[in-house]
Design an enzyme around this catalytic site. Structure first.
Site, PDB file in Angstrom:
ATOM      1  CB  THR A   1       7.278   0.469   0.309  1.00 44.00           C
ATOM      2  OG1 THR A   1       6.272   1.392  -0.107  1.00 44.00           O
ATOM      3  CG2 THR A   1       6.578  -0.765   0.850  1.00 44.00           C
TER       4      THR A   1
ATOM      5  CE  LYS B   1      -1.059   2.434   2.927  1.00 41.78           C
ATOM      6  NZ  LYS B   1      -0.541   3.807   3.325  1.00 41.78           N
TER       7      LYS B   1
END
Lengths: 411, 411
Positions: free
Chosen positions: B195, B184
Site C-alpha cells: 500500500t 496511511k
C-alpha cells in the site's frame, strides 16, 4: 460547455446521393425529443461496420452482425436508430425486440427484415419499447430527405450537448464524391473497434471488401484513439455506407490513388466526429491530445497514452490546470511497460520540455506549465526512448460535472 | 466523512517490545502538523518489506531495497518516515537526499546509515527538504516511546482524515505476542504488492525467510485487494517488523501451528489497516466489497473485480445509490476475460440475485436494489460460472469530493 465544439452548419453537410434520413419523436424514454432515426439506402448500396468488443454486446449489435455477414454488406436497405434505450443486457427478449424493429422497417420500405440494421443507445438493461418504435416509424418514413443530416445527428444524441456531423468533398476521375457522417457519445467512451455510434456515408462506388478494410483502418486512427472515461460501451458501432451513386469507376482494391484519396477523406471525417465526442465528453472543460513516441511498438505507446488518459488523478489535475507532473509520470510508470527506463523518458506540455532524467527539468517554471494547462486545448507528449513506434490518444478532463451527470443520469 | 471509520482507541493499541516511536513537527510542507516519524528498533529485530511495482518508484523505495537486501532484513535499527514530500521523480539528487536522511538518523541513534530505512509520502517531483528533516530528528528521538502508536499513525497522514492503526494479541507456546500496525493512504490507491505506507510490528521471534513469505502472502490478501482510484503510487511500501523480544521459540518455517497462528493475526491487522484506507478513500461515502467467484483462475477474478471497482460510471452510480446494473455488467464485459459467456453470469447486490441469463431477473425490484446501495457498506457478488477460483476487492464510491480533493490538492 463543450470545448471548441460548435453546432455544425447544416449548409456545409453535403447530401449523399442514395441516402435519405428521417427522424421523429417516438417517446421512447422522454417526451418532446427526437429519439428515432430511419436511414434509407438506395438499392445497390454497400455497408461495412465495426462493433464493440465488450463481451456484453447489445442485442442490436448481434443482429447487425447477423444481417451484414451473409450478404457481405450488400443489399442493406435501411438503418434504424433509437435513443433512450440501449437494448443491452436484455437477453433473448432483447434480440427478439431488435428483430421486430427490423421487420417493422421492412414492412414500411418494402424490403426484407434482414436488409435492415438496428442500432440502440441509452439506458442499459431496460426492455426496449418496440411498440413505440413501430408506432414512430411511419413518421420517420414521411420525413425522409437527403438534406436531413443535422436533424439525424440531433436525433441520436443522449447525454451529448451538441449534435455531431462532418462532411467533405473530393473528386475521383473527374467525378464529384461526397462523404458525410454523424456520431453521438459523451460517456462510457473508450471505444474498442468503434465508437458509441458513428455513421459515415459516401456516394462513391467501392467494393465491399475494400470498405471492410477501410473502416477498420479508419476506426483504428479515429474512434479507437479517443477516451472519456475508459468504459467501453455495449453498443459501440461505426458504420460506413457507400451508395455507389456518384458514378465513379469502382474502387476495387486498396492499392492506388483513388483508394488513398477516399481513405484520407473518410478518415478526416471520422477524426472530426471522434474528436467531437471527446470535446463533448461528459463534464469536459478541456480537450487534451496525448502523443507517445519512440516506443517499442504501437501497443505500448497506446498503453502509456491510455494510462495517462484514464488516471483520475491526472484528469482532475487537467481540470484544475495544475501541472502536477508527478501524476503524469506515475501514470506512465503504471502502464505495465516492461523494463521501462524511467530516467530516459522525456515529457512535454505543448512545446515545453518539462521532465527528463527522472525528474523535472532544471529550467522548469511551474507558472509556464500552468499557463499551458489553462488552455481549452493542449498537448502532452512523451518520449519513451525505446524504439520508433508512436500513438496518439485524445481525451478530456474530469470535472465535478462528470460526477453530477453520471450520478443523476437515470433520475 | 469516512465510512464506518472511527479514530482508533489508543488504549487498544498494544506496545510491541523492542519498538519505540517518536514524531515531531518538522515543517516539511506545512506548519503546525506532525510530519516526521522515527521508529527505533531494538538490536536483533528483523524487517521484511514489499514495495510498489510502479516503474517510477521513489528514491526512498530504492534505498529501502538496498538496505534490506544485503543483510536479509537483519540489523535494521530504525525507520524514518516523512509526509509532505514523496521524494519521487527526483532523480539522482532524490537518492542522495534519502541517503542523507538515513545518515542523520544513524548519527543520532549510533548505528550505521544502512541500518536505517527511509519512507516518504506526499507531493511528487519536489525536492526533499533534507535540512528540515535533519533539524527535526532530535525532537523525534526525544519523543521516543513504546505507547506512541496513535501519534505515529497521525504523523504519517496526508489526505487521510483519520489515523489508521490496528492491534491484536495472540499466545504462542504460552508466550504472549503483540501485533500492532499503522497505515496511511487515501488517494493514488491501487497497491500492487503493497500500500501507500503500512508498518506492522510484532515482538514475535520469526526467521527472516519466514517473514518474507508471510509479508507477501499477507499483502496479497489485504493491501493488494484495495483500490480507490486505480492509480498505483510511486511510494507504496508495506513493512513487517519482528523484534523477537517476546521470547517465543523461533518460528523457523511456514509449516506448523505457530506460523498459522501468527499469520492469521498479522493478516487480520493488515486487512483492518487496508480496509481503513478504502473507508477513508478520497471523497468516499461508501465501502463496497466486490467478490468474484467461480472464475477459471484468481487472475481473471481479480480482473473482473477491478474492472467493476475502477469504472467511473459504476463508482458514480454507487455514489448516487443508483442500481444501474447495466454499468456493472458492461464493466464485467470490459474486463478482458476471453470467451466469457455473459448469459451464464449471475450478479448479486448483498444477498439479492439481480441479474442472470444475460439480463435482469424477472422478479427484480429496483427499489430493493436501491435500498441495498443506500447503505454505507454493501457487497457486489459476481458468479462467472467458469471454474472454482475467487477473489475479493474492496473499494469506495466516486463523489464530487474526489474531484474537489484532487483538483485542490496542491493549492
Amino acid at each position: 460547455m463543450p470545448v471548441n465544439l460548435a453546432e455544425p452548419d447544416p449548409a456545409r453537410l453535403l447530401p449523399v446521393t442514395g441516402v435519405r434520413l428521417g427522424a421523429t419523436e417516438a417517446n421512447i424514454r422522454k417526451p418532446n425529443r427526437r429519439d428515432l432515426l430511419l436511414i434509407e439506402l438506395a438499392p445497390g448500396s454497400r455497408v461495412a461496420g465495426v462493433f464493440t468488443q465488450n463481451r456484453f454486446c447489445a442485442a442490436p449489435v448481434t443482429v447487425c452482425k447477423q444481417h451484414l455477414h451473409p450478404r457481405a454488406g450488400d443489399g442493406i436497405r435501411a438503418l434504424v436508430v433509437n435513443t433512450g434505450n440501449a437494448n443491452a443486457g436484455t437477453g433473448e427478449p432483447g434480440t427478439r425486440a431488435a428483430l421486430a424493429t427490423c421487420a417493422a422497417v421492412a414492412r414500411i420500405l418494402g424490403c426484407e427484415a434482414d436488409q435492415v440494421l438496428p442500432f440502440s443507445t441509452g439506458v442499459i438493461m431496460e426492455e426496449l419499447p418496440v411498440e413505440r418504435i413501430v408506432a414512430g416509424l411511419p413518421a420517420c418514413a414521411a420525413n425522409l430527405g437527403d438534406a436531413n443530416w443535422l436533424d439525424a445527428a440531433r436525433a441520436i444524441m443522449t447525454t451529448d450537448t451538441v449534435p455531431k456531423a462532418a462532411s467533405r468533398h473530393l473528386t475521383l476521375g473527374g467525378v464529384s464524391i461526397a462523404v458525410t457522417g454523424i456520431s453521438k457519445g459523451a460517456g462510457m467512451i473508450r471505444p474498442n473497434m468503434a465508437t458509441m455510434l458513428g455513421f459515415i456515408a459516401t456516394d462513391a462506388n467501392v467494393a465491399h471488401v475494400v470498405m471492410e478494410r477501410m473502416i477498420r483502418e479508419v476506426a483504428d486512427h479515429s474512434f479507437n484513439c479517443i477516451t472519456v472515461d475508459g468504459d467501453t460501451s455495449t453498443n459501440d458501432s461505426l458504420v460506413l455506407i457507400a451508395t455507389g451513386k456518384a458514378g465513379n469507376a469502382e474502387i476495387g482494391s486498396t492499392e492506388g490513388g483513388d483508394y488513398e484519396a477516399l481513405h484520407a477523406v473518410v478518415l478526416s471525417v471520422a477524426v472530426e466526429l471522434a474528436q467531437a465526442i471527446v470535446r463533448d465528453g461528459e463534464g469536459a472543460t478541456k480537450f487534451i491530445s496525448i502523443a507517445v513516441e519512440n516506443g517499442s511498438d504501437v501497443a505500448e505507446c497506446k498503453a502509456v497514452a491510455y494510462a495517462i488518459a484514464h488516471s483520475p488523478l491526472v484528469k482532475t489535475a487537467f481540470f484544475a490546470s495544475d501541472p502536477n507532473l508527478g501524476r503524469i509520470l506515475a501514470a506512465i510508470g503504471n502502464a505495465g511497460v516492461r523494463d521501462l527506463d524511467v530516467n530516459r523518458i522525456r515529457l512535454w506540455l505543448d512545446d515545453g520540455l518539462v521532465a527528463a532524467d527522472g525528474g523535472r527539468r532544471p529550467d522548469y517554471v511551474e507558472q509556464e506549465a500552468a499557463r499551458v494547462m489553462q488552455q481549452a486545448e493542449f498537448a502532452v507528449r512523451v518520449d519513451l526512448a525505446r524504439g520508433s513506434a508512436r500513438a496518439t490518444v485524445w481525451t478530456c478532463d474530469f470535472s465535478y460535472d462528470y460526477v453530477r451527470i453520471n450520478a443523476d443520469y437515470r433520475t
